[in-house]
Design a protein around this motif. Structure first.
Motif, PDB file in Angstrom:
ATOM      1  N   TYR A   1       0.858  -1.198   0.000  1.00 47.91           N
ATOM      2  CA  TYR A   1       0.000   0.000   0.000  1.00 47.91           C
ATOM      3  C   TYR A   1       0.880   1.229   0.000  1.00 47.91           C
ATOM      4  CZ  TYR A   1      -4.103  -2.843   1.003  1.00 47.91           C
ATOM      5  OH  TYR A   1      -5.113  -3.760   0.912  1.00 47.91           O
ATOM      6  N   ASN A   2       0.447   2.286  -0.693  1.00 47.94           N
ATOM      7  CA  ASN A   2       1.205   3.533  -0.602  1.00 47.94           C
ATOM      8  C   ASN A   2       0.736   4.290   0.647  1.00 47.94           C
ATOM      9  OD1 ASN A   2      -0.969   5.390  -1.264  1.00 47.94           O
ATOM     10  ND2 ASN A   2      -0.843   4.610  -3.349  1.00 47.94           N
ATOM     11  N   VAL A   3       1.519   5.300   1.030  1.00 53.67           N
ATOM     12  CA  VAL A   3       1.226   5.966   2.308  1.00 53.67           C
ATOM     13  C   VAL A   3      -0.129   6.712   2.268  1.00 53.67           C
ATOM     14  CG1 VAL A   3       2.594   8.029   1.818  1.00 53.67           C
ATOM     15  CG2 VAL A   3       2.173   7.377   4.183  1.00 53.67           C
ATOM     16  N   GLY A   4      -0.566   7.113   1.077  1.00 53.38           N
ATOM     17  CA  GLY A   4      -1.889   7.758   0.958  1.00 53.38           C
ATOM     18  C   GLY A   4      -2.981   6.768   1.340  1.00 53.38           C
ATOM     19  N   GLN A   5      -2.850   5.522   0.853  1.00 55.24           N
ATOM     20  CA  GLN A   5      -3.826   4.481   1.208  1.00 55.24           C
ATOM     21  C   GLN A   5      -3.766   4.190   2.706  1.00 55.24           C
ATOM     22  OE1 GLN A   5      -2.222   1.645  -1.679  1.00 55.24           O
ATOM     23  NE2 GLN A   5      -4.173   1.656  -2.761  1.00 55.24           N
ATOM     24  N   LYS A   6      -2.534   4.192   3.252  1.00 58.63           N
ATOM     25  CA  LYS A   6      -2.384   3.926   4.690  1.00 58.63           C
ATOM     26  C   LYS A   6      -3.039   5.033   5.514  1.00 58.63           C
ATOM     27  CE  LYS A   6       1.955   1.425   4.165  1.00 58.63           C
ATOM     28  NZ  LYS A   6       3.384   1.396   4.451  1.00 58.63           N
ATOM     29  N   MET A   7      -2.954   6.278   5.008  1.00 62.01           N
ATOM     30  CA  MET A   7      -3.530   7.409   5.753  1.00 62.01           C
ATOM     31  C   MET A   7      -5.044   7.325   5.832  1.00 62.01           C
ATOM     32  SD  MET A   7      -1.180  10.618   4.787  1.00 62.01           S
ATOM     33  CE  MET A   7      -2.301  11.783   5.505  1.00 62.01           C
ATOM     34  N   PHE A   8      -5.647   6.532   4.924  1.00 68.53           N
ATOM     35  CA  PHE A   8      -7.083   6.292   5.063  1.00 68.53           C
ATOM     36  C   PHE A   8      -7.335   5.007   5.851  1.00 68.53           C
ATOM     37  CE2 PHE A   8     -10.803   3.922   3.467  1.00 68.53           C
ATOM     38  CZ  PHE A   8     -11.776   4.698   4.085  1.00 68.53           C
ATOM     39  N   ALA A   9      -6.506   3.979   5.575  1.00 69.46           N
ATOM     40  CA  ALA A   9      -6.732   2.675   6.212  1.00 69.46           C
ATOM     41  C   ALA A   9      -6.613   2.779   7.738  1.00 69.46           C
ATOM     42  CB  ALA A   9      -5.748   1.647   5.665  1.00 69.46           C
ATOM     43  N   ILE A  10      -5.608   3.530   8.230  1.00 76.42           N
ATOM     44  CA  ILE A  10      -5.397   3.605   9.685  1.00 76.42           C
ATOM     45  C   ILE A  10      -6.616   4.234  10.379  1.00 76.42           C
ATOM     46  CG2 ILE A  10      -3.974   4.611  11.535  1.00 76.42           C
ATOM     47  CD1 ILE A  10      -1.537   4.207   9.629  1.00 76.42           C
ATOM     48  N   PRO A  11      -7.038   5.454   9.990  1.00 79.21           N
ATOM     49  CA  PRO A  11      -8.225   5.998  10.679  1.00 79.21           C
ATOM     50  C   PRO A  11      -9.490   5.185  10.452  1.00 79.21           C
ATOM     51  CG  PRO A  11      -7.401   7.555   9.033  1.00 79.21           C
ATOM     52  CD  PRO A  11      -6.432   6.419   9.072  1.00 79.21           C
ATOM     53  N   SER A  12      -9.604   4.520   9.279  1.00 74.14           N
ATOM     54  CA  SER A  12     -10.851   3.772   9.057  1.00 74.14           C
ATOM     55  C   SER A  12     -10.907   2.543   9.970  1.00 74.14           C
ATOM     56  CB  SER A  12     -11.048   3.413   7.584  1.00 74.14           C
ATOM     57  OG  SER A  12     -10.308   2.290   7.240  1.00 74.14           O
ATOM     58  N   ILE A  13      -9.733   1.941  10.252  1.00 74.41           N
ATOM     59  CA  ILE A  13      -9.722   0.772  11.151  1.00 74.41           C
ATOM     60  C   ILE A  13      -9.911   1.219  12.606  1.00 74.41           C
ATOM     61  CG2 ILE A  13      -8.250  -1.061  12.092  1.00 74.41           C
ATOM     62  CD1 ILE A  13      -7.046  -1.160   9.157  1.00 74.41           C
ATOM     63  N   LEU A  14      -9.107   2.219  13.034  1.00 80.53           N
ATOM     64  CA  LEU A  14      -9.239   2.692  14.418  1.00 80.53           C
ATOM     65  C   LEU A  14     -10.619   3.322  14.617  1.00 80.53           C
ATOM     66  CD1 LEU A  14      -5.685   4.253  15.039  1.00 80.53           C
ATOM     67  CD2 LEU A  14      -6.508   1.968  15.609  1.00 80.53           C
ATOM     68  N   GLY A  15     -11.064   4.084  13.607  1.00 79.99           N
ATOM     69  CA  GLY A  15     -12.396   4.718  13.682  1.00 79.99           C
ATOM     70  C   GLY A  15     -13.489   3.666  13.768  1.00 79.99           C
ATOM     71  N   GLY A  16     -13.323   2.552  13.031  1.00 77.78           N
ATOM     72  CA  GLY A  16     -14.304   1.460  13.072  1.00 77.78           C
ATOM     73  C   GLY A  16     -14.444   0.919  14.489  1.00 77.78           C
ATOM     74  N   VAL A  17     -13.299   0.772  15.176  1.00 77.73           N
ATOM     75  CA  VAL A  17     -13.333   0.257  16.556  1.00 77.73           C
ATOM     76  C   VAL A  17     -14.085   1.251  17.453  1.00 77.73           C
ATOM     77  CG1 VAL A  17     -11.907  -0.371  18.548  1.00 77.73           C
ATOM     78  CG2 VAL A  17     -11.201  -1.067  16.250  1.00 77.73           C
ATOM     79  N   VAL A  18     -13.768   2.543  17.304  1.00 75.01           N
ATOM     80  CA  VAL A  18     -14.428   3.576  18.128  1.00 75.01           C
ATOM     81  C   VAL A  18     -15.939   3.586  17.845  1.00 75.01           C
ATOM     82  CG1 VAL A  18     -14.602   6.082  18.528  1.00 75.01           C
ATOM     83  CG2 VAL A  18     -12.356   5.008  18.284  1.00 75.01           C
ATOM     84  N   ILE A  19     -16.299   3.479  16.567  1.00 78.23           N
ATOM     85  CA  ILE A  19     -17.723   3.510  16.187  1.00 78.23           C
ATOM     86  C   ILE A  19     -18.468   2.319  16.805  1.00 78.23           C
ATOM     87  CG2 ILE A  19     -19.318   3.277  14.212  1.00 78.23           C
ATOM     88  CD1 ILE A  19     -17.087   4.879  12.595  1.00 78.23           C
TER      89      ILE A  19
END
Ligand code: HEM
Length: 256
Positions: free
Chosen positions: A155-173
């Motif tokens: 993955y490029n870092v742009g994809q990672k910048m979405f993947a990280i908040p979407s995974i952590l955000g998913g847990v919070v949600i």
């Protein structure tokens, strides 16, 4: 070699494919996307506050009309939310061998290389390649600047910048959603529930902002079409992998 043979050979080179996603990870991605869209649509429909209507009161009325009232709308929202979380929990436990390397890849950042990638990719996408060399001429190697776009991994870092908040955000949600659902039978309208509502709402908004960019980059942006197709076929052409994910391409080639 006849012309026909040579064309066939060229075709074979062009269509050589690399395995990128398993069938299960593709299913999980689209299951996730479908749950997100459904939960977003029904969640916005649950907002009954004239000062806080992201799309307007008509949406709330329409959603309540479709599901036969606010209580039913809340129930389907909770059921799909729980289903989403349970399916992911089972996936993470049962397929840890697939999930752990994915998480390792997503959370691995090389600051020097990746910041330069973000700067240069942003410039290239908006102003073009020439601007990179102009900037190089201005900076003359200061701040370690180079005009090349650094190689990236799976993955490029742009994809990672979405993947990280979407995974952590998913847990919070999910956690805040469980607290809100529990308020039906216990906790009631206490401070933790009020906080959970606020955090749930803000986290969804934050991930949704990233999702707009993710969907644009994944399905509309020129040059990323092979990645989009791979979300159905599981494969990408070798030349795409070589240009967009060189470090991953090299790893796979070395392992062959
Ligand atoms: C609904 C439209 C969506 C489209 C068209 C889409 C498209 C894609 C594509 C093409 C990839 C593969 C990238 C690659 O192989 O390099 C991908 C990966 C991914 N998608 Fe989606 N996606 C959508 C929705 C979502 C949603 C709702 C989420 C989560 C909130 C999500 C999270 C991810 C993550 C975490 C990855 C892996 C990392 C990344 O590439 O960013 N996607 N998506």
């Amino acid at each position: 070699m006849s012309d026909e043979q040579s064309i066939q050979k060229d075709d074979a080179v062009e269509t050589e494919q690399m395995e990128r996603h398993t069938k299960l990870s593709i299913f999980m991605h689209w299951f996730n996307a479908a749950c997100w869209l459904f939960l977003l649509a029904t969640g916005i429909g649950l907002i009954r506050n004239a000062d806080l209507q992201p799309v307007g009161g008509w949406w709330t009325d329409m959603m309540r009309g479709i599901f036969g009232g606010g209580a039913n709308l809340l129930l389907v929202h909770e059921i799909v939310g729980v289903l989403w979380a349970v399916v992911f929990l089972v996936y993470v436990i049962a397929k840890a061998k697939e999930v752990v390397p994915f998480l390792k890849e997503i959370f691995t950042i090389d600051p020097k290389r990746d910041v330069l990638w973000l700067v240069n990719k942003g410039i290239q996408m908006t102003l073009g390649y020439k601007a990179l060399y102009k900037l190089d001429g201005i900076l003359k190697g200061r701040f370690g600047y180079k005009p090349e776009i650094p190689d990236q991994g799976f993955y490029n870092v742009g994809q990672k910048m979405f993947a990280i908040p979407s995974i952590l955000g998913g847990v919070v949600i999910v956690v805040t959603g469980v607290i809100m659902t529990a308020s039906n039978v216990m906790l009631e309208n206490t401070a933790p529930v009020q906080w959970a509502i606020l955090i749930h709402f803000l986290t969804v908004g934050f991930v949704f902002a990233g999702l707009l960019i993710h969907v644009y980059m994944a399905s509309i942006a020129a040059g990323e079409r092979p990645a989009f197709i791979s979300m159905f076929t599981g494969k990408v052409p070798e030349d795409y992998a070589m240009h967009h994910h060189k470090l991953w391409y090299d790893e796979v080639r070395e392992g062959r």
